[in-house]
Design an enzyme around this catalytic site. Structure first.
Site, PDB file in Angstrom:
ATOM      1  N   CYS A  90       0.837  -1.208   0.000  1.00  0.00           N
ATOM      2  CA  CYS A  90       0.000   0.000   0.000  1.00  0.00           C
ATOM      3  C   CYS A  90       0.866   1.252   0.000  1.00  0.00           C
ATOM      4  O   CYS A  90       1.591   1.521   0.970  1.00  0.00           O
ATOM      5  CB  CYS A  90      -0.924  -0.026   1.215  1.00  0.00           C
ATOM      6  N   CYS A 143       0.275   3.759   2.821  1.00  0.00           N
ATOM      7  CA  CYS A 143       0.736   3.160   4.088  1.00  0.00           C
ATOM      8  C   CYS A 143       2.237   3.338   4.243  1.00  0.00           C
ATOM      9  O   CYS A 143       2.724   3.687   5.325  1.00  0.00           O
ATOM     10  CB  CYS A 143       0.389   1.667   4.126  1.00  0.00           C
TER      11      CYS A 143
END
Length: 231
Positions: free
Chosen positions: A160, A163
Site C-alpha cells: 500500500c 501506508c
C-alpha cells in the site's frame, strides 16, 4: 503576440475522447455485481494482479495470477482473449485500477474491475469459512485496545503506497508519544481473520480508541499534522 488555440483544442479533444472510450471499456463494479457477472459469463477470464505470495495466501477461485509490478506484465497478459470480458482484481482496488487502464491501452475490449478488491469481496461473502484464525484473534485485539491511554491502530499492507508514506512518521510518533498514546500497526495480509471480522475494507485505516471504545476513524492517507490533532 498571436496564440494559436487550434492545436490546444485538438489535444484537449483527443484526451477527452480517449478518456470517454476508456470509461466504456472499463467498468468498476462492487463485489455483488462482480460475482454475478463472473457467474453468468461462460469461461470467464479472471485475473489477480497481486504478488504470488498474496495470491497463494488467498484468491478467488479459477483466477490466474500475474503480478502488476512485474516488468513483463504487458507480455504475460497477452495469453488472454482481448475480445472477451476480462475480470480484474487486487487486494483493495488500487493496483487493479492501474492494471485495467493498461489493459485498455493494450486493446482489451471489456474489463470488469472489482471495486475495493479482495477485501470487499471477502467482506461481502458470509459463506466464507471463518473457524480458522490466521494472525491476531479478536479477543487479542480487544485486549490491545483496552487501556487507560489512547490507542491508535494502523491497519496497513506492505504493498500500500499511502501506508508506506505514513510509516516513517508513525514510527517517530510511537517514540515521541510513548507513555501517552499506544500506537500499533497491523498488517492486514498477516492478519486476515481480524481484518475480515472488523470489516476493514480500505487501506490505510486508522482507528483511535479511548477506554476501549472507538473515538475516531480515518480511511486513506492523512498527514502527520492532521493526525496529531486527533491525538
Amino acid at each position: 503576440m498571436k496564440i494559436t488555440l487550434l492545436p490546444l483544442m485538438l489535444l484537449s479533444f483527443l484526451i477527452i475522447s480517449c478518456q470517454a472510450q476508456q470509461s466504456k471499456v472499463i467498468e468498476t463494479i462492487d463485489a455483488k455485481a462482480f460475482a454475478e457477472k463472473l457467474k453468468t459469463t461462460a469461461n470467464a477470464q479472471l485475473l489477480d494482479v497481486r504478488t504470488p505470495e498474496e495470491f497463494n495466501a488467498d484468491h478467488i477461485d479459477n483466477a490466474s495470477n500475474i503480478n502488476w509490478y512485474d516488468d513483463d506484465f504487458d507480455i504475460r497478459v497477452e495469453k488472454f482473449d482481448k475480445t472477451k470480458p476480462l475480470f480484474v482484481y487486487c487486494k483493495a482496488g488500487s493496483r487493479s485500477s492501474q492494471a485495467a487502464a493498461k489493459l485498455a491501452e493494450l486493446g482489451f475490449e471489456k474489463i470488469y474491475n472489482l471495486d475495493g478488491g479482495l477485501m470487499k469481496w471477502n467482506a461481502a461473502d458470509p459463506s466464507k469459512p471463518s473457524s480458522k484464525v490466521i494472525g491476531m484473534s479478536e479477543p487479542e485485539y480487544n485486549g490491545l485496545i483496552k487501556s487507560n491511554k489512547k490507542v491508535l491502530i494502523d491497519f496497513y499492507a506492505e504493498w500500500c503506497g499511502p501506508c508506506r508514506k505514513m510509516a516513517p512518521y508513525l514510527a517517530e510518533m510511537e517514540q515521541d508519544l510513548k507513555g501517552e498514546v499506544t500506537i500499533s500497526r497491523i498488517d492486514v495480509d498477516r492478519n486476515p481473520t481480524l481484518t475480515e471480522q472488523l470489516k476493514i475494507q480500505s487501506l490505510p485505516t486508522l482507528i483511535i480508541y479511548e477506554n476501549g471504545k472507538e473515538a475516531w476513524r480515518n480511511i486513506g492517507y492523512i498527514s502527520e499534522d492532521d493526525l496529531k490533532k486527533h491525538l
